[in-house]
Design an enzyme around this catalytic site. Structure first.
Site, short mmCIF file in Angstrom:
data_model
loop_
_atom_site.label_atom_id
_atom_site.label_comp_id
_atom_site.label_asym_id
_atom_site.label_seq_id
_atom_site.Cartn_x
_atom_site.Cartn_y
_atom_site.Cartn_z
N TYR A 105 12.00 12.12 -17.59
CA TYR A 105 10.68 12.72 -17.79
C TYR A 105 10.73 13.83 -18.83
CZ TYR A 105 6.34 15.21 -16.79
OH TYR A 105 5.12 15.84 -16.90
N GLN A 106 11.65 14.77 -18.67
CA GLN A 106 11.69 15.94 -19.56
C GLN A 106 11.95 15.53 -21.01
OE1 GLN A 106 10.85 18.51 -17.85
NE2 GLN A 106 12.12 18.90 -16.06
N ASP A 181 -3.18 31.15 -16.08
CA ASP A 181 -3.90 29.88 -16.13
C ASP A 181 -3.75 29.24 -17.50
OD1 ASP A 181 -5.67 27.80 -15.93
OD2 ASP A 181 -7.46 29.04 -15.82
N ASP A 200 2.42 19.51 -19.11
CA ASP A 200 3.18 19.05 -17.94
C ASP A 200 2.35 19.38 -16.71
OD1 ASP A 200 5.04 18.34 -16.09
OD2 ASP A 200 6.51 19.87 -16.61
#
Length: 334
Positions: A105-106, A181, A200
Site C-alpha cells: 500500500y505505502q 483537519d 491516505d
C-alpha cells in the site's frame, strides 16, 4: 542525524473520523464481553474485522499479544502482535497496516503518482499518520518539501513507538507535520502550491464521505500546479464498484488532465486488494501508465531500505483492470 520534523497544531475537525455504523471487534472462545474502551477481549484469541461495507464476510488474525490500547480524541487505537503478519495497527476496529504487507500500500500510493511526473518538489500528504507514505516520498531526491496533515497525534506517537521502520519518514528534515483537519488545511493552501497530493484516507462512509466528493477534489485541484497529480485510495473493485464509479464521475468533472484507476494486492485489506484514483490537472500531460521518473537507484534509502513491492513493471501492470471493472469505469467517461 536527520532533524526532527516541524510540527504545527490545530483544533479543527478530524479527517479520519469514527465509523458510527461499523461493528468491529474480536472473536474469542474465552470472552466476547466488550471492554470499557469499546474493544473486545483478544487475549488469547482472534481479531476479526467486520463492517457493513463488506457484508457477509470478515478477515481474522491470530493475536499473540496486545501491545497498546488507547482512545484518542477521535478514535480507538490498538496495536497487537499477530501470529503471521507481525505487528498490526488498528483504528476503530479497522486494520490500517501490518508489518508484513504495508509495503504494498505505502509504496504504490506514493510511487504511482510521484514516478509519473518529472522532478516533483513539493508534496502534500493528507492523513498517513503512521509515516509510511512519508518514508516513501523521501526516496525521491528531487523532493524539497513534504507537508503532512494528520488529525490524530496519538496515531503518530503510537506509530513512532511500535512501528519505527514505518514512522522513520517523520525524521526526514524536509517533513513538516501539521496536526489538524486535512480538509481545512487543503482549503487554506495557496493555489498551485503542490506538485503532488497523496490522500491516505479512511473509507467513504459517514462524515468521511466528503473526501470522495466533488468539493474536496476541487480543493485538491486548486492546490496543485498545472500538470500536478493526486493519488487517493479508491476502495475495492470486488466490494465497492458503485463507489468507484461515483469517484470516477467526480474526478472527471474536476480534473481536466488524466484520470485513471489502479490497484494493488494487500492481503489484510477487505477482498485482499485496494484501489487508487490517479488524476492530473490541466497542463503538462501526464501518462500514469508509463513512469517517467524512476526512483534513484543511488538514493541513500535504497541501500538501507530497498523497495519491497514497487517496480517499473508493477507500476504499469497496476492499471490493467479485469473486464467487468474496465467496462464499469469506461461507462462513466461521458
Amino acid at each position: 542525524m536527520a532533524a526532527p520534523e516541524n510540527t504545527l497544531h490545530s483544533t479543527d475537525s478530524p479527517l479520519k473520523r469514527q465509523r458510527e455504523d461499523e461493528v468491529n471487534g474480536v472473536s474469542d472462545t474465552l470472552s466476547k464481553e466488550p471492554q470499557p474502551n469499546g474493544l473486545s477481549s483478544v487475549i488469547p484469541g482472534w481479531f476479526s474485522e467486520i463492517s457493513p461495507m463488506w457484508p457477509g464476510e470478515a478477515h481474522s488474525l491470530k493475536v499473540e499479544k496486545i501491545l497498546f490500547q488507547g482512545k484518542s480524541d477521535y478514535q480507538d487505537v490498538m496495536v497487537f502482535q499477530s501470529a503471521t503478519y507481525g505487528k498490526v495497527l488498528i483504528l476503530d476496529g479497522v486494520i490500517q497496516l501490518t508489518e508484513r504487507d504495508e509495503c504494498a500500500y505505502q509504496e504504490m500510493i506514493t510511487h504511482l503518482p510521484l514516478c509519473s511526473i518529472p522532478n516533483p518538489k513539493k508534496v502534500l500528504v493528507i492523513g498517513g499518520g503512521d509515516g509510511g507514505v512519508l518514508r516513501e516520498v523521501a526516496r525521491h531526491s528531487s523532493v524539497e518539501k513534504i507537508d503532512i496533515c494528520e488529525i490524530d497525534k496519538m496515531v503518530v506517537d503510537v506509530s513512532k513507538e511500535y512501528f519505527p521502520d514505518i514512522a522513520v519518514g517523520f525524521a526526514d528534515p524536509r517533513v513538516t507535520l501539521n496536526i489538524g483537519d486535512g480538509v481545512a488545511f487543503l482549503k487554506a493552501a495557496p493555489e498551485g502550491t503542490y506538485d503532488a497530493v497523496i490522500v491516505d484516507s479512511s473509507d467513504p462512509i459517514g462524515p468521511a464521505q466528503e473526501l470522495f466528493e466533488k468539493p474536496f477534489f476541487e480543493s485538491v485541484a486548486r492546490a496543485l500546479r498545472p500538470g500536478g497529480v493526486v493519488c487517493t485510495q479508491a476502495e475495492s473493485i470486488w466490494l465497492h464498484m458503485h463507489i468507484i464509479e461515483d469517484i470516477v464521475v467526480n474526478c472527471r468533472q474536476v480534473f481536466k488532465g488524466s484520470v485513471n484507476y489502479a490497484w494493488t494486492t494487500v492481503p489484510t485489506y477487505p477482498s485482499g486488494m485496494i484501489g487508487f484514483m490517479l488524476c492530473s490537472t490541466e497542463g503538462p500531460s501526464v501518462d500514469f501508465k508509463h513512469p517517467v521518473n524512476p526512483i534513484d537507484e543511488n538514493d541513500s534509502q535504497q541501500a538501507a531500505r530497498p523497495l519491497k513491492f514497487y517496480n517499473r513493471e508493477i507500476h504499469s501492470a497496476a492499471f490493467c483492470l479485469p473486464s467487468f471493472a474496465k467496462r464499469a469505469i469506461a461507462s462513466k467517461e461521458n
